[in-house]
Design a protein around this motif. Structure first.
Motif, PDB file in Angstrom:
ATOM      1  N   VAL A 147       0.845  -1.199   0.000  1.00 11.97           N
ATOM      2  CA  VAL A 147       0.000   0.000   0.000  1.00 11.97           C
ATOM      3  C   VAL A 147       0.882   1.253   0.000  1.00 11.97           C
ATOM      4  O   VAL A 147       0.648   2.190  -0.769  1.00 11.97           O
ATOM      5  N   HIS A 148       1.885   1.269   0.842  1.00 12.80           N
ATOM      6  CA  HIS A 148       2.807   2.413   0.904  1.00 12.80           C
ATOM      7  C   HIS A 148       3.436   2.667  -0.464  1.00 12.80           C
ATOM      8  O   HIS A 148       3.465   3.802  -0.951  1.00 12.80           O
ATOM      9  N   ASP A 149       3.922   1.614  -1.111  1.00  7.11           N
ATOM     10  CA  ASP A 149       4.591   1.758  -2.403  1.00  7.11           C
ATOM     11  C   ASP A 149       3.635   2.229  -3.501  1.00  7.11           C
ATOM     12  O   ASP A 149       4.046   2.960  -4.408  1.00  7.11           O
ATOM     13  N   LEU A 150       2.370   1.835  -3.427  1.00  2.00           N
ATOM     14  CA  LEU A 150       1.389   2.283  -4.418  1.00  2.00           C
ATOM     15  C   LEU A 150       1.013   3.751  -4.223  1.00  2.00           C
ATOM     16  O   LEU A 150       0.752   4.466  -5.191  1.00  2.00           O
ATOM     17  N   LEU A 151       0.993   4.204  -2.968  1.00  2.42           N
ATOM     18  CA  LEU A 151       0.591   5.581  -2.682  1.00  2.42           C
ATOM     19  C   LEU A 151       1.734   6.584  -2.814  1.00  2.42           C
ATOM     20  O   LEU A 151       1.499   7.743  -3.161  1.00  2.42           O
ATOM     21  N   LYS A 152       2.949   6.154  -2.552  1.00  7.15           N
ATOM     22  CA  LYS A 152       4.100   7.066  -2.484  1.00  7.15           C
ATOM     23  C   LYS A 152       4.281   7.940  -3.734  1.00  7.15           C
ATOM     24  O   LYS A 152       4.558   9.133  -3.593  1.00  7.15           O
ATOM     25  N   PRO A 153       4.108   7.430  -4.955  1.00  9.18           N
ATOM     26  CA  PRO A 153       4.258   8.311  -6.124  1.00  9.18           C
ATOM     27  C   PRO A 153       3.237   9.455  -6.163  1.00  9.18           C
ATOM     28  O   PRO A 153       3.489  10.498  -6.755  1.00  9.18           O
ATOM     29  N   HIS A 154       2.102   9.258  -5.517  1.00  9.19           N
ATOM     30  CA  HIS A 154       1.034  10.256  -5.526  1.00  9.19           C
ATOM     31  C   HIS A 154       1.048  11.140  -4.278  1.00  9.19           C
ATOM     32  O   HIS A 154       0.446  12.214  -4.274  1.00  9.19           O
ATOM     33  N   VAL A 155       1.722  10.657  -3.234  1.00 10.27           N
ATOM     34  CA  VAL A 155       1.812  11.379  -1.956  1.00 10.27           C
ATOM     35  C   VAL A 155       3.272  11.302  -1.500  1.00 10.27           C
ATOM     36  O   VAL A 155       3.625  10.482  -0.651  1.00 10.27           O
ATOM     37  N   PRO A 156       4.147  12.131  -2.075  1.00  8.35           N
ATOM     38  CA  PRO A 156       5.585  12.026  -1.788  1.00  8.35           C
ATOM     39  C   PRO A 156       5.945  12.150  -0.308  1.00  8.35           C
ATOM     40  O   PRO A 156       6.936  11.569   0.135  1.00  8.35           O
ATOM     41  N   GLU A 157       5.157  12.879   0.450  1.00  3.27           N
ATOM     42  CA  GLU A 157       5.463  13.074   1.871  1.00  3.27           C
ATOM     43  C   GLU A 157       4.981  11.922   2.756  1.00  3.27           C
ATOM     44  O   GLU A 157       5.196  11.927   3.977  1.00  3.27           O
ATOM     45  N   LEU A 158       4.357  10.899   2.186  1.00  2.00           N
ATOM     46  CA  LEU A 158       3.825   9.762   2.945  1.00  2.00           C
ATOM     47  C   LEU A 158       4.943   9.012   3.657  1.00  2.00           C
ATOM     48  O   LEU A 158       5.987   8.720   3.067  1.00  2.00           O
ATOM     49  N   THR A 159       4.707   8.712   4.929  1.00  4.19           N
ATOM     50  CA  THR A 159       5.641   7.891   5.704  1.00  4.19           C
ATOM     51  C   THR A 159       4.891   6.687   6.241  1.00  4.19           C
ATOM     52  O   THR A 159       3.653   6.658   6.243  1.00  4.19           O
ATOM     53  N   HIS A 160       5.624   5.716   6.737  1.00  4.64           N
ATOM     54  CA  HIS A 160       4.979   4.540   7.329  1.00  4.64           C
ATOM     55  C   HIS A 160       4.184   4.928   8.579  1.00  4.64           C
ATOM     56  O   HIS A 160       3.232   4.239   8.941  1.00  4.64           O
TER      57      HIS A 160
END
Length: 89
Positions: free
Chosen positions: A31-44
């Motif tokens: 899930v993190h890897d799928l979202l990261k390109p769209h939400v660069p500031e996303l952390t675990h």
């Protein structure tokens, strides 16, 4: 490109994105890897995990700051295109 669709959301806003999948190692990372390109500031730390009562499924909720409806559309497209995601809300 502008998006003229009406929305009840005022951007930017905090928004929970929930993905459901089968129980197994690494679902949170998927899930993190799928979202990261769209939400660069996303952390675990932005993710929370919950197992189903029967233990067969897991949900991961990402608490993001959504910038636009187009961003949310891209996130849901990425999630639903993945074979690892059973459902996204």
């Amino acid at each position: 490109m502008t998006d003229d669709r009406e929305t009840l959301l005022e951007f930017p806003c905090r928004f929970p994105v929930k993905a459901f999948g089968r129980q197994g190692e690494g679902f949170e990372a998927v899930v993190h890897d799928l979202l990261k390109p769209h939400v660069p500031e996303l952390t675990h730390a932005d993710l929370s995990r919950r197992e189903s009562s029967g233990g067969r499924f897991v949900s991961v909720t990402a608490h993001i700051t959504a910038q636009s409806q187009a961003q949310l559309d891209a996130i849901y497209a990425a999630l639903t295109a993945s074979d690892d995601i059973v459902m996204a809300l």
